[in-house]
Design a protein around this motif. Structure first.
Motif, PDB file in Angstrom:
ATOM      1  N   ALA A  17       0.835  -1.210   0.000  1.00 30.00           N
ATOM      2  CA  ALA A  17       0.000   0.000   0.000  1.00 30.00           C
ATOM      3  C   ALA A  17       0.865   1.254   0.000  1.00 30.00           C
ATOM      4  CB  ALA A  17      -0.939  -0.008   1.209  1.00 30.00           C
ATOM      5  N   LEU A  20       2.424   1.649  -3.485  1.00 31.38           N
ATOM      6  CA  LEU A  20       1.438   2.044  -4.492  1.00 31.38           C
ATOM      7  C   LEU A  20       0.959   3.472  -4.256  1.00 31.38           C
ATOM      8  CD1 LEU A  20      -0.645  -1.211  -4.901  1.00 31.38           C
ATOM      9  CD2 LEU A  20       0.961  -0.192  -6.520  1.00 31.38           C
ATOM     10  N   LYS A  21       0.802   3.840  -3.001  1.00 27.51           N
ATOM     11  CA  LYS A  21       0.365   5.205  -2.692  1.00 27.51           C
ATOM     12  C   LYS A  21       1.385   6.210  -3.225  1.00 27.51           C
ATOM     13  CE  LYS A  21      -0.679   6.901   1.663  1.00 27.51           C
ATOM     14  NZ  LYS A  21      -1.463   6.807   2.912  1.00 27.51           N
ATOM     15  N   ALA A  24       0.757   6.560  -6.862  1.00 33.78           N
ATOM     16  CA  ALA A  24      -0.620   6.861  -7.260  1.00 33.78           C
ATOM     17  C   ALA A  24      -0.897   8.354  -7.356  1.00 33.78           C
ATOM     18  CB  ALA A  24      -1.585   6.188  -6.292  1.00 33.78           C
ATOM     19  N   PRO A  26      -0.483  11.452 -10.609  1.00 36.17           N
ATOM     20  CA  PRO A  26       0.025  11.667 -11.970  1.00 36.17           C
ATOM     21  C   PRO A  26       1.391  12.341 -12.016  1.00 36.17           C
ATOM     22  CG  PRO A  26      -1.979  12.967 -11.529  1.00 36.17           C
ATOM     23  CD  PRO A  26      -1.852  11.964 -10.444  1.00 36.17           C
ATOM     24  N   ILE A  29       3.902   9.690 -11.237  1.00 34.55           N
ATOM     25  CA  ILE A  29       4.008   8.781 -12.382  1.00 34.55           C
ATOM     26  C   ILE A  29       4.880   9.423 -13.448  1.00 34.55           C
ATOM     27  CG2 ILE A  29       2.713   7.785 -14.320  1.00 34.55           C
ATOM     28  CD1 ILE A  29       0.408   7.295 -12.351  1.00 34.55           C
TER      29      ILE A  29
ATOM     30  N   THR B   4      -5.490  17.882  -7.119  1.00 40.56           N
ATOM     31  CA  THR B   4      -4.481  17.497  -8.101  1.00 40.56           C
ATOM     32  C   THR B   4      -4.701  18.226  -9.420  1.00 40.56           C
ATOM     33  OG1 THR B   4      -4.304  15.331  -7.079  1.00 40.56           O
ATOM     34  CG2 THR B   4      -3.493  15.550  -9.319  1.00 40.56           C
ATOM     35  N   PHE B   9      -1.352  16.689 -16.972  1.00 44.28           N
ATOM     36  CA  PHE B   9      -0.811  15.367 -17.302  1.00 44.28           C
ATOM     37  C   PHE B   9      -1.599  14.699 -18.420  1.00 44.28           C
ATOM     38  CE2 PHE B   9      -0.099  16.413 -12.842  1.00 44.28           C
ATOM     39  CZ  PHE B   9       1.285  16.436 -12.832  1.00 44.28           C
ATOM     40  N   GLN B  13      -1.622   8.934 -17.818  1.00 46.07           N
ATOM     41  CA  GLN B  13      -1.051   9.131 -16.483  1.00 46.07           C
ATOM     42  C   GLN B  13      -2.161   9.302 -15.453  1.00 46.07           C
ATOM     43  OE1 GLN B  13       1.398  12.458 -17.561  1.00 46.07           O
ATOM     44  NE2 GLN B  13       3.265  11.235 -17.702  1.00 46.07           N
ATOM     45  N   ASN B  14      -3.174  10.056 -15.809  1.00 43.40           N
ATOM     46  CA  ASN B  14      -4.269  10.272 -14.868  1.00 43.40           C
ATOM     47  C   ASN B  14      -5.046   8.982 -14.605  1.00 43.40           C
ATOM     48  OD1 ASN B  14      -4.045  13.082 -14.217  1.00 43.40           O
ATOM     49  ND2 ASN B  14      -4.768  13.568 -16.270  1.00 43.40           N
ATOM     50  N   LEU B  16      -3.977   5.867 -14.870  1.00 45.33           N
ATOM     51  CA  LEU B  16      -3.145   4.967 -14.058  1.00 45.33           C
ATOM     52  C   LEU B  16      -3.140   5.408 -12.600  1.00 45.33           C
ATOM     53  CD1 LEU B  16      -1.236   2.580 -13.799  1.00 45.33           C
ATOM     54  CD2 LEU B  16       0.631   4.040 -14.590  1.00 45.33           C
ATOM     55  N   ALA B  17      -3.058   6.720 -12.391  1.00 47.19           N
ATOM     56  CA  ALA B  17      -3.066   7.236 -11.022  1.00 47.19           C
ATOM     57  C   ALA B  17      -4.370   6.880 -10.313  1.00 47.19           C
ATOM     58  CB  ALA B  17      -2.857   8.747 -11.026  1.00 47.19           C
ATOM     59  N   LEU B  20      -4.293   3.124  -9.466  1.00 44.14           N
ATOM     60  CA  LEU B  20      -3.342   2.816  -8.395  1.00 44.14           C
ATOM     61  C   LEU B  20      -3.824   3.368  -7.061  1.00 44.14           C
ATOM     62  CD1 LEU B  20       0.082   3.311 -10.173  1.00 44.14           C
ATOM     63  CD2 LEU B  20      -0.985   1.181  -9.443  1.00 44.14           C
ATOM     64  N   LYS B  21      -4.412   4.551  -7.099  1.00 41.63           N
ATOM     65  CA  LYS B  21      -4.925   5.131  -5.855  1.00 41.63           C
ATOM     66  C   LYS B  21      -5.996   4.227  -5.260  1.00 41.63           C
ATOM     67  CE  LYS B  21      -6.843   9.505  -5.419  1.00 41.63           C
ATOM     68  NZ  LYS B  21      -6.712  10.959  -5.568  1.00 41.63           N
ATOM     69  N   ILE B  23      -6.089   1.025  -5.396  1.00 37.99           N
ATOM     70  CA  ILE B  23      -5.478  -0.155  -4.762  1.00 37.99           C
ATOM     71  C   ILE B  23      -4.626   0.230  -3.565  1.00 37.99           C
ATOM     72  CG2 ILE B  23      -4.177  -2.267  -5.210  1.00 37.99           C
ATOM     73  CD1 ILE B  23      -4.610  -1.996  -8.052  1.00 37.99           C
ATOM     74  N   ALA B  24      -4.199   1.465  -3.513  1.00 37.82           N
ATOM     75  CA  ALA B  24      -3.174   1.880  -2.554  1.00 37.82           C
ATOM     76  C   ALA B  24      -3.706   2.050  -1.142  1.00 37.82           C
ATOM     77  CB  ALA B  24      -2.515   3.170  -3.037  1.00 37.82           C
ATOM     78  N   LEU B  91      -4.765  -2.010 -16.224  1.00 40.42           N
ATOM     79  CA  LEU B  91      -3.789  -1.785 -15.155  1.00 40.42           C
ATOM     80  C   LEU B  91      -2.568  -2.669 -15.333  1.00 40.42           C
ATOM     81  CD1 LEU B  91      -2.954  -0.683 -12.341  1.00 40.42           C
ATOM     82  CD2 LEU B  91      -4.227  -2.582 -11.358  1.00 40.42           C
ATOM     83  N   MET B  95       1.260  -1.360 -15.891  1.00 40.06           N
ATOM     84  CA  MET B  95       2.320  -1.690 -14.936  1.00 40.06           C
ATOM     85  C   MET B  95       3.420  -2.500 -15.613  1.00 40.06           C
ATOM     86  SD  MET B  95       1.575  -0.066 -12.305  1.00 40.06           S
ATOM     87  CE  MET B  95       2.756  -0.621 -11.085  1.00 40.06           C
TER      88      MET B  95
END
Lengths: 109, 109
Positions: A17, A20-21, A24, A26, A29, B4, B9, B13-14, B16-17, B20-21, B23-24, B91, B95
């Motif tokens: 976590a 990934l945080k 997470a 942009p 990234i 944000t 971006f 990128q957005n 993916l962010a 990931l957020k 899951i994070a 995802l 990755m």
DNA sequence: ACTTTATATTGCAATATTACGATGAATGAT
DNA sequence: ATCATTCATCGTAATATTGCAATATAAAGT
């Protein structure tokens, strides 16, 4: 509250976590992509590349460093950033495990 | 501010962010692991498995759903959750791209 | 010593996240 | 119809994140 109950979860779950945080966002990234793209370490041209103020970039770099994903080495006046292989590999393994586990049994809905 | 600057971006990128957020967070990692582990869709025994209150779990599930990572289908009284393959694969591709890009040129510090 | 250059730190305002009790809505059982 | 079960939503308190201006630090050049 606003505070994650980390004590309930496993060490692995908490570590994943955190990593990934760190990714997470942009901006982070984009920073990682720049670091990877430029073969050598990137020496803070990031402020020009991305459209964010210098303190903001510095803060994002700090978060990536705190998560262990990158490392910064001082090179005279500037600082050179690059991927920190051990943690990067840890992340890779964890994510691969995730994806592999799903691929095995994708026979649901 | 606290908001944000997504307009700076790329769409990739957005996106993916956002994924990931989602899951994070250790709780959401644990939820995804349970969903993947149980071959069939998981029908909300999650509150017992994890040590969090029911509204909290429900909120985490909602965030995973908002990011598109899982889907929930109503099954009588309960709701069955499972991975949403298109987004999950997106995802995975992103990755893998990341990890592959680094593996190619890991000749730095 | 002074100035420039590159980065970090501090402080702050706006907003987002985390967690949960209380409550609501919907289905299935009696 | 009433009730139990399952899940979602609302409201709220505590905390975290994002972004930047202002300022600090530190090395290198003049």
């Amino acid at each position: 509250m606003g505070l994650t109950k980390t004590e309930i979860f496993t060490e692995e779950q908490n570590r994943l976590a955190v990593m990934l945080k760190a990714i997470a966002h942009p901006a982070r990234i984009a920073i990682l992509q720049e670091i990877i793209k430029s073969n050598t370490c990137i020496c803070g041209d990031l402020v020009e590349e991305l459209g964010l103020a210098q303190p903001t970039i510095s803060q994002h770099l700090k978060e990536l460093k705190n998560a262990g994903l990158i490392q910064g080495t001082i090179e005279g006046v500037s600082v050179c950033y690059c991927i920190n292989p051990p943690v990067w590999n840890e992340l890779k393994e964890q994510m691969n495990g995730f994806f592999a586990a799903y691929d095995l049994k994708a026979t649901c809905c």
